[in-house]
Scaffold this motif. Structure first.
Motif, PDB file in Angstrom:
ATOM      1  N   TYR A   1      32.783   5.086 109.441  1.00  0.00           N
ATOM      2  CA  TYR A   1      32.560   5.712 110.780  1.00  0.00           C
ATOM      3  C   TYR A   1      31.192   6.067 110.841  1.00  0.00           C
ATOM      4  CZ  TYR A   1      37.700   5.966 110.509  1.00  0.00           C
ATOM      5  OH  TYR A   1      39.122   5.800 110.518  1.00  0.00           O
ATOM      6  N   ALA A   2      30.374   5.331 111.948  1.00  0.00           N
ATOM      7  CA  ALA A   2      29.019   5.591 112.116  1.00  0.00           C
ATOM      8  C   ALA A   2      28.614   5.696 113.524  1.00  0.00           C
ATOM      9  CB  ALA A   2      28.292   4.337 111.287  1.00  0.00           C
ATOM     10  N   SER A   3      29.408   6.005 114.377  1.00  0.00           N
ATOM     11  CA  SER A   3      28.883   6.304 115.984  1.00  0.00           C
ATOM     12  C   SER A   3      28.239   7.345 115.645  1.00  0.00           C
ATOM     13  CB  SER A   3      30.131   6.529 116.846  1.00  0.00           C
ATOM     14  OG  SER A   3      30.246   7.813 116.680  1.00  0.00           O
ATOM     15  N   GLU A   4      27.441   7.640 116.797  1.00  0.00           N
ATOM     16  CA  GLU A   4      26.347   8.827 116.973  1.00  0.00           C
ATOM     17  C   GLU A   4      27.178  10.123 116.954  1.00  0.00           C
ATOM     18  OE1 GLU A   4      25.820   9.370 121.480  1.00  0.00           O
ATOM     19  OE2 GLU A   4      24.845   7.679 120.711  1.00  0.00           O
ATOM     20  N   LYS A   5      28.613  10.095 117.070  1.00  0.00           N
ATOM     21  CA  LYS A   5      29.338  11.332 117.011  1.00  0.00           C
ATOM     22  C   LYS A   5      30.146  11.670 115.870  1.00  0.00           C
ATOM     23  CE  LYS A   5      29.940  11.608 122.109  1.00  0.00           C
ATOM     24  NZ  LYS A   5      30.757  11.587 123.277  1.00  0.00           N
TER      25      LYS A   5
ATOM     26  N   PRO B   1      29.942  24.756 117.282  1.00  0.00           N
ATOM     27  CA  PRO B   1      29.797  25.950 117.828  1.00  0.00           C
ATOM     28  C   PRO B   1      28.228  26.429 117.795  1.00  0.00           C
ATOM     29  CG  PRO B   1      31.362  26.146 116.233  1.00  0.00           C
ATOM     30  CD  PRO B   1      31.021  24.480 116.290  1.00  0.00           C
ATOM     31  N   HIS B   2      27.836  25.944 116.767  1.00  0.00           N
ATOM     32  CA  HIS B   2      26.274  26.228 116.449  1.00  0.00           C
ATOM     33  C   HIS B   2      25.119  25.574 116.992  1.00  0.00           C
ATOM     34  CE1 HIS B   2      28.130  29.228 113.280  1.00  0.00           C
ATOM     35  NE2 HIS B   2      28.910  28.097 113.108  1.00  0.00           N
ATOM     36  N   CYS B   3      25.353  24.432 117.153  1.00  0.00           N
ATOM     37  CA  CYS B   3      24.143  23.537 117.594  1.00  0.00           C
ATOM     38  C   CYS B   3      24.516  22.626 118.902  1.00  0.00           C
ATOM     39  CB  CYS B   3      23.400  22.469 116.677  1.00  0.00           C
ATOM     40  SG  CYS B   3      24.754  21.062 116.076  1.00  0.00           S
ATOM     41  N   GLN B   4      25.812  22.634 119.238  1.00  0.00           N
ATOM     42  CA  GLN B   4      26.371  22.238 120.242  1.00  0.00           C
ATOM     43  C   GLN B   4      26.186  20.652 120.317  1.00  0.00           C
ATOM     44  OE1 GLN B   4      24.621  25.274 120.918  1.00  0.00           O
ATOM     45  NE2 GLN B   4      26.900  25.753 120.782  1.00  0.00           N
ATOM     46  N   SER B   5      26.125  20.170 119.244  1.00  0.00           N
ATOM     47  CA  SER B   5      26.067  18.484 119.043  1.00  0.00           C
ATOM     48  C   SER B   5      27.831  18.100 119.307  1.00  0.00           C
ATOM     49  CB  SER B   5      25.797  18.115 117.641  1.00  0.00           C
ATOM     50  OG  SER B   5      24.305  18.400 117.371  1.00  0.00           O
ATOM     51  N   ALA B   6      27.639  16.871 119.899  1.00  0.00           N
ATOM     52  CA  ALA B   6      29.118  16.393 120.109  1.00  0.00           C
ATOM     53  C   ALA B   6      29.756  15.805 118.858  1.00  0.00           C
ATOM     54  CB  ALA B   6      29.061  15.472 121.221  1.00  0.00           C
ATOM     55  N   PHE B   7      30.855  16.197 118.435  1.00  0.00           N
ATOM     56  CA  PHE B   7      31.566  15.273 117.470  1.00  0.00           C
ATOM     57  C   PHE B   7      32.569  14.304 118.239  1.00  0.00           C
ATOM     58  CE2 PHE B   7      31.901  19.944 115.238  1.00  0.00           C
ATOM     59  CZ  PHE B   7      30.634  19.730 114.795  1.00  0.00           C
ATOM     60  N   ASN B   8      33.034  13.579 117.337  1.00  0.00           N
ATOM     61  CA  ASN B   8      33.893  12.441 117.846  1.00  0.00           C
ATOM     62  C   ASN B   8      35.017  12.969 118.120  1.00  0.00           C
ATOM     63  OD1 ASN B   8      35.520   9.893 118.426  1.00  0.00           O
ATOM     64  ND2 ASN B   8      34.493   8.794 116.580  1.00  0.00           N
ATOM     65  N   PRO B   9      35.565  12.770 119.511  1.00  0.00           N
ATOM     66  CA  PRO B   9      36.895  13.389 119.971  1.00  0.00           C
ATOM     67  C   PRO B   9      37.964  12.587 119.377  1.00  0.00           C
ATOM     68  CG  PRO B   9      35.616  12.305 121.636  1.00  0.00           C
ATOM     69  CD  PRO B   9      34.780  12.459 120.627  1.00  0.00           C
TER      70      PRO B   9
ATOM     71  N   TYR C   1      33.324  17.549  99.634  1.00  0.00           N
ATOM     72  CA  TYR C   1      33.377  16.852 101.105  1.00  0.00           C
ATOM     73  C   TYR C   1      33.316  15.538 101.126  1.00  0.00           C
ATOM     74  CZ  TYR C   1      32.108  21.403 103.342  1.00  0.00           C
ATOM     75  OH  TYR C   1      32.444  22.600 104.074  1.00  0.00           O
ATOM     76  N   TYR C   2      33.944  14.544 101.919  1.00  0.00           N
ATOM     77  CA  TYR C   2      33.792  13.132 102.433  1.00  0.00           C
ATOM     78  C   TYR C   2      33.540  13.220 103.779  1.00  0.00           C
ATOM     79  CZ  TYR C   2      35.841  12.671  97.618  1.00  0.00           C
ATOM     80  OH  TYR C   2      35.891  12.551  96.227  1.00  0.00           O
ATOM     81  N   PRO C   3      32.896  12.312 104.311  1.00  0.00           N
ATOM     82  CA  PRO C   3      32.615  12.072 105.685  1.00  0.00           C
ATOM     83  C   PRO C   3      34.200  11.497 106.342  1.00  0.00           C
ATOM     84  CG  PRO C   3      30.861  10.932 104.391  1.00  0.00           C
ATOM     85  CD  PRO C   3      32.124  11.320 103.157  1.00  0.00           C
ATOM     86  N   CYS C   4      35.092  10.821 105.507  1.00  0.00           N
ATOM     87  CA  CYS C   4      36.554  10.559 106.210  1.00  0.00           C
ATOM     88  C   CYS C   4      37.395  10.488 104.956  1.00  0.00           C
ATOM     89  CB  CYS C   4      36.300   9.269 107.205  1.00  0.00           C
ATOM     90  SG  CYS C   4      35.928   7.722 105.856  1.00  0.00           S
ATOM     91  N   TYR C   5      38.587  10.110 105.697  1.00  0.00           N
ATOM     92  CA  TYR C   5      39.657  10.201 104.350  1.00  0.00           C
ATOM     93  C   TYR C   5      39.665   8.704 103.860  1.00  0.00           C
ATOM     94  CZ  TYR C   5      41.953   6.829 107.905  1.00  0.00           C
ATOM     95  OH  TYR C   5      42.186   5.734 108.725  1.00  0.00           O
ATOM     96  N   GLU C   6      38.956   7.667 104.561  1.00  0.00           N
ATOM     97  CA  GLU C   6      38.914   6.421 103.935  1.00  0.00           C
ATOM     98  C   GLU C   6      37.781   6.715 102.663  1.00  0.00           C
ATOM     99  OE1 GLU C   6      38.921   2.850 106.272  1.00  0.00           O
ATOM    100  OE2 GLU C   6      39.127   4.209 108.146  1.00  0.00           O
TER     101      GLU C   6
ATOM    102  N   ILE D   1      31.278   6.187 101.124  1.00  0.00           N
ATOM    103  CA  ILE D   1      31.030   5.137 100.941  1.00  0.00           C
ATOM    104  C   ILE D   1      29.557   5.043 101.885  1.00  0.00           C
ATOM    105  CG2 ILE D   1      31.422   2.741 101.478  1.00  0.00           C
ATOM    106  CD1 ILE D   1      32.773   3.652  99.087  1.00  0.00           C
ATOM    107  N   ASP D   2      28.415   4.573 101.714  1.00  0.00           N
ATOM    108  CA  ASP D   2      27.278   4.216 102.465  1.00  0.00           C
ATOM    109  C   ASP D   2      26.946   5.777 103.264  1.00  0.00           C
ATOM    110  OD1 ASP D   2      27.031   1.806 101.603  1.00  0.00           O
ATOM    111  OD2 ASP D   2      28.260   0.874 103.244  1.00  0.00           O
ATOM    112  N   VAL D   3      27.059   6.745 102.510  1.00  0.00           N
ATOM    113  CA  VAL D   3      26.723   8.204 103.299  1.00  0.00           C
ATOM    114  C   VAL D   3      25.397   8.270 103.668  1.00  0.00           C
ATOM    115  CG1 VAL D   3      27.019  10.546 103.046  1.00  0.00           C
ATOM    116  CG2 VAL D   3      28.601   9.112 101.585  1.00  0.00           C
ATOM    117  N   LEU D   4      25.206   8.462 105.085  1.00  0.00           N
ATOM    118  CA  LEU D   4      24.132   8.755 105.559  1.00  0.00           C
ATOM    119  C   LEU D   4      23.755  10.155 105.552  1.00  0.00           C
ATOM    120  CD1 LEU D   4      24.296   6.127 108.495  1.00  0.00           C
ATOM    121  CD2 LEU D   4      23.035   5.960 106.292  1.00  0.00           C
TER     122      LEU D   4
END
Length: 115
Positions: A27-31, A94-102, A44-49, A16-19
């Motif tokens: 879920y659309a925070s920067e992380k 582990p590849h680009c060191q971008s932060a994922f949502n904890p 692949y889906y961005p989330c379970y919802e 839904i509204d995939v960016l």
């Protein structure tokens, strides 16, 4: 909200509204920059919802014996991680060191057999 299919680094992500970085209408925070492949449909889906909203079937979680499968897509660099690498990554690609949502750790049992 609209259903979308989007190619992200050459990988089809549905939801839904995939960016372009795997954020979605839920879920659309920067992380919020991962998508997870569901074993029930190999998609692949961005989330379970998003899976609940778009798929025509019940979600199945990944069994422990398949944690070596590539099933997590980093929306920042396009790397596909194994489930185990994602779980071990401490909310950082582990590849680009971008932060994922904890906070995603609270949802692990919706994707992965954690027992």
């Amino acid at each position: 909200m609209q259903r979308h299919e989007k190619l992200i680094y050459g990988v089809l992500v549905r939801g839904i509204d995939v960016l372009p970085d795997t954020k979605c209408g839920h879920y659309a925070s920067e992380k919020d920059i991962i998508a997870i492949k569901f074993p029930c449909c190999n998609t692949y889906y961005p989330c379970y919802e998003c899976h609940e909203a778009v798929a025509d079937h019940e979600a199945i979680v990944w069994p422990r014996q398949q944690f070596g499968e590539q099933a997590v897509l980093c929306g920042h660099c396009g790397s596909e991680l194994t489930i185990q690498a994602y779980l071990d990554a401490d909310s950082t690609c582990p590849h680009c060191q971008s932060a994922f949502n904890p906070g995603c750790k609270a949802h692990y049992p919706l994707y992965f057999a954690m027992d």
